[in-house]
Design a protein around this motif. Structure first.
Motif, PDB file in Angstrom:
ATOM      1  N   MET A   1       1.705  -1.978  12.536  1.00 20.99           N
ATOM      2  CA  MET A   1       0.159  -2.352  12.549  1.00 20.99           C
ATOM      3  C   MET A   1      -0.282  -2.412  11.167  1.00 20.99           C
ATOM      4  N   TYR A   2      -0.513  -1.105  10.568  1.00 17.38           N
ATOM      5  CA  TYR A   2      -1.105  -1.076   9.426  1.00 17.38           C
ATOM      6  C   TYR A   2       0.128  -0.689   8.113  1.00 17.38           C
ATOM      7  N   GLY A   3      -0.081  -1.579   7.142  1.00 15.22           N
ATOM      8  CA  GLY A   3       0.805  -1.067   6.206  1.00 15.22           C
ATOM      9  C   GLY A   3       0.383  -0.419   5.015  1.00 15.22           C
ATOM     10  N   THR A   4       1.311  -0.062   4.053  1.00 18.19           N
ATOM     11  CA  THR A   4       0.646   0.807   2.812  1.00 18.19           C
ATOM     12  C   THR A   4       0.717  -0.350   1.657  1.00 18.19           C
ATOM     13  N   PHE A   5      -0.154  -0.199   0.859  1.00 18.48           N
ATOM     14  CA  PHE A   5      -0.394  -1.112  -0.038  1.00 18.48           C
ATOM     15  C   PHE A   5      -0.686  -0.209  -1.397  1.00 18.48           C
ATOM     16  N   TYR A   6       0.273  -0.457  -2.326  1.00 25.07           N
ATOM     17  CA  TYR A   6       0.110   0.025  -3.623  1.00 25.07           C
ATOM     18  C   TYR A   6      -0.589  -1.066  -4.607  1.00 25.07           C
ATOM     19  N   PHE A   7      -1.567  -0.589  -5.352  1.00 24.38           N
ATOM     20  CA  PHE A   7      -2.037  -1.285  -6.531  1.00 24.38           C
ATOM     21  C   PHE A   7      -1.672  -0.798  -7.835  1.00 24.38           C
ATOM     22  N   ILE A   8      -1.375  -1.519  -8.923  1.00 25.94           N
ATOM     23  CA  ILE A   8      -1.297  -1.151 -10.000  1.00 25.94           C
ATOM     24  C   ILE A   8      -2.636  -1.668 -10.766  1.00 25.94           C
ATOM     25  N   ILE A   9      -3.096  -0.597 -11.313  1.00 20.39           N
ATOM     26  CA  ILE A   9      -4.555  -0.551 -12.335  1.00 20.39           C
ATOM     27  C   ILE A   9      -4.082  -0.347 -13.587  1.00 20.39           C
ATOM     28  N   VAL A  10      -4.415  -1.455 -14.324  1.00 21.49           N
ATOM     29  CA  VAL A  10      -4.135  -1.275 -15.899  1.00 21.49           C
ATOM     30  C   VAL A  10      -5.871  -1.742 -16.538  1.00 21.49           C
ATOM     31  N   LEU A  11      -6.097  -0.813 -17.499  1.00 25.51           N
ATOM     32  CA  LEU A  11      -7.066  -1.426 -18.124  1.00 25.51           C
ATOM     33  C   LEU A  11      -7.003  -1.443 -19.649  1.00 25.51           C
ATOM     34  N   ARG A  12      -6.968  -2.503 -20.185  1.00 21.38           N
ATOM     35  CA  ARG A  12      -6.988  -2.554 -21.602  1.00 21.38           C
ATOM     36  C   ARG A  12      -8.093  -2.419 -22.552  1.00 21.38           C
ATOM     37  N   ILE A  13      -7.666  -1.480 -23.612  1.00 19.99           N
ATOM     38  CA  ILE A  13      -9.026  -1.385 -24.590  1.00 19.99           C
ATOM     39  C   ILE A  13      -8.004  -1.521 -25.832  1.00 19.99           C
ATOM     40  N   GLY A  14      -8.292  -2.651 -26.272  1.00 20.89           N
ATOM     41  CA  GLY A  14      -7.605  -3.049 -27.722  1.00 20.89           C
ATOM     42  C   GLY A  14      -6.460  -3.293 -27.483  1.00 20.89           C
ATOM     43  N   LYS A  15      -5.347  -2.445 -28.191  1.00 20.67           N
ATOM     44  CA  LYS A  15      -3.859  -2.399 -28.129  1.00 20.67           C
ATOM     45  C   LYS A  15      -3.657  -1.444 -26.976  1.00 20.67           C
ATOM     46  N   ALA A  16      -4.535  -0.450 -26.746  1.00 22.70           N
ATOM     47  CA  ALA A  16      -4.251   0.744 -25.837  1.00 22.70           C
ATOM     48  C   ALA A  16      -4.438   0.293 -24.260  1.00 22.70           C
ATOM     49  N   VAL A  17      -3.554   0.785 -23.576  1.00 26.75           N
ATOM     50  CA  VAL A  17      -3.602   0.552 -22.150  1.00 26.75           C
ATOM     51  C   VAL A  17      -3.566   1.790 -21.268  1.00 26.75           C
ATOM     52  N   ILE A  18      -4.543   1.763 -20.191  1.00 25.91           N
ATOM     53  CA  ILE A  18      -4.555   2.899 -19.465  1.00 25.91           C
ATOM     54  C   ILE A  18      -3.799   2.514 -17.896  1.00 25.91           C
ATOM     55  N   LYS A  19      -2.790   3.333 -17.677  1.00 19.38           N
ATOM     56  CA  LYS A  19      -1.849   2.961 -16.535  1.00 19.38           C
ATOM     57  C   LYS A  19      -2.469   4.207 -15.522  1.00 19.38           C
ATOM     58  N   ILE A  20      -2.425   3.730 -14.193  1.00 20.31           N
ATOM     59  CA  ILE A  20      -2.289   5.100 -13.185  1.00 20.31           C
ATOM     60  C   ILE A  20      -1.141   5.214 -12.769  1.00 20.31           C
ATOM     61  N   ASP A  21      -0.730   6.529 -12.995  1.00 26.04           N
ATOM     62  CA  ASP A  21       0.526   7.148 -12.505  1.00 26.04           C
ATOM     63  C   ASP A  21       0.268   8.060 -11.220  1.00 26.04           C
ATOM     64  N   ARG A  22       1.416   8.704 -10.342  1.00 24.76           N
ATOM     65  CA  ARG A  22       1.348   9.415  -9.454  1.00 24.76           C
ATOM     66  C   ARG A  22       2.190  10.471  -9.673  1.00 24.76           C
ATOM     67  N   LEU A  23       1.856  11.595  -9.271  1.00 32.76           N
ATOM     68  CA  LEU A  23       2.934  12.707  -8.958  1.00 32.76           C
ATOM     69  C   LEU A  23       3.613  12.854  -7.785  1.00 32.76           C
ATOM     70  N   ALA A  24       4.990  12.915  -7.857  1.00 32.39           N
ATOM     71  CA  ALA A  24       5.580  12.885  -6.890  1.00 32.39           C
ATOM     72  C   ALA A  24       6.664  14.085  -6.766  1.00 32.39           C
ATOM     73  N   GLN A  25       7.402  14.226  -5.459  1.00 31.50           N
ATOM     74  CA  GLN A  25       8.605  14.929  -5.167  1.00 31.50           C
ATOM     75  C   GLN A  25       9.696  14.303  -4.726  1.00 31.50           C
ATOM     76  N   ILE A  26      10.802  14.291  -5.292  1.00 30.31           N
ATOM     77  CA  ILE A  26      11.882  13.389  -4.644  1.00 30.31           C
ATOM     78  C   ILE A  26      12.968  14.215  -4.320  1.00 30.31           C
ATOM     79  N   GLY A  27      13.356  14.477  -3.001  1.00 32.24           N
ATOM     80  CA  GLY A  27      14.353  15.378  -2.438  1.00 32.24           C
ATOM     81  C   GLY A  27      15.388  14.420  -2.407  1.00 32.24           C
ATOM     82  N   ILE A  28      16.655  15.091  -2.909  1.00 35.73           N
ATOM     83  CA  ILE A  28      18.016  14.202  -3.005  1.00 35.73           C
ATOM     84  C   ILE A  28      18.935  15.436  -2.270  1.00 35.73           C
ATOM     85  N   ILE A  29      19.956  14.766  -1.105  1.00 37.56           N
ATOM     86  CA  ILE A  29      20.720  15.559  -0.614  1.00 37.56           C
ATOM     87  C   ILE A  29      22.361  14.833  -1.065  1.00 37.56           C
TER      88      ILE A  29
END
Length: 108
Positions: A1-29
């Motif tokens: 029905m509904y999907g998950t969409f991820y958007f990469i948000i990038v804002l450029r200020i001169g030579k600097a770039v602001i990117k949006i990160d996420r905090l996540a937990q990865i479980g591995i067995i």
């Protein structure tokens, strides 16, 4: 029905770039000790994003359980989880926060 969409948000200020990160937990067995070296190699490749790691052997079932906390863009988290999950006898799942973390970096 509904999907998950991820958007990469990038804002450029001169030579600097602001990117949006996420905090996540990865479980591995890890169900087979021979896969541990490959898991460690992949985690090393992403070490600049890893905030913390805890690994415990679960002797009752003969498996190793690893929990990773990662601060990275969504595509990096997905790539890492995917690479880990493709290893035979390894299961990896991620949970991402809804918190957007702006990160300032120099453009390369």
């Amino acid at each position: 029905m509904y999907g998950t969409f991820y958007f990469i948000i990038v804002l450029r200020i001169g030579k600097a770039v602001i990117k949006i990160d996420r905090l996540a937990q990865i479980g591995i067995i890890i169900q087979d000790i021979t896969a541990a070296d490959r898991v460690n190699d992949i985690l090393h490749d992403y070490s600049s994003y890893i905030v913390g790691r805890m690994g415990l052997p679960y002797k009752k079932y003969g498996v190793m359980v690893i929990s990773i906390i990662i601060d990275a863009p969504v595509e990096i988290i997905s790539a890492l989880t995917g690479k880990l999950g493709m290893i035979k006898n390894v299961t990896a799942k991620s949970v991402m926060s809804k918190l957007d973390i702006p990160t300032l970096s120099e453009e390369k």
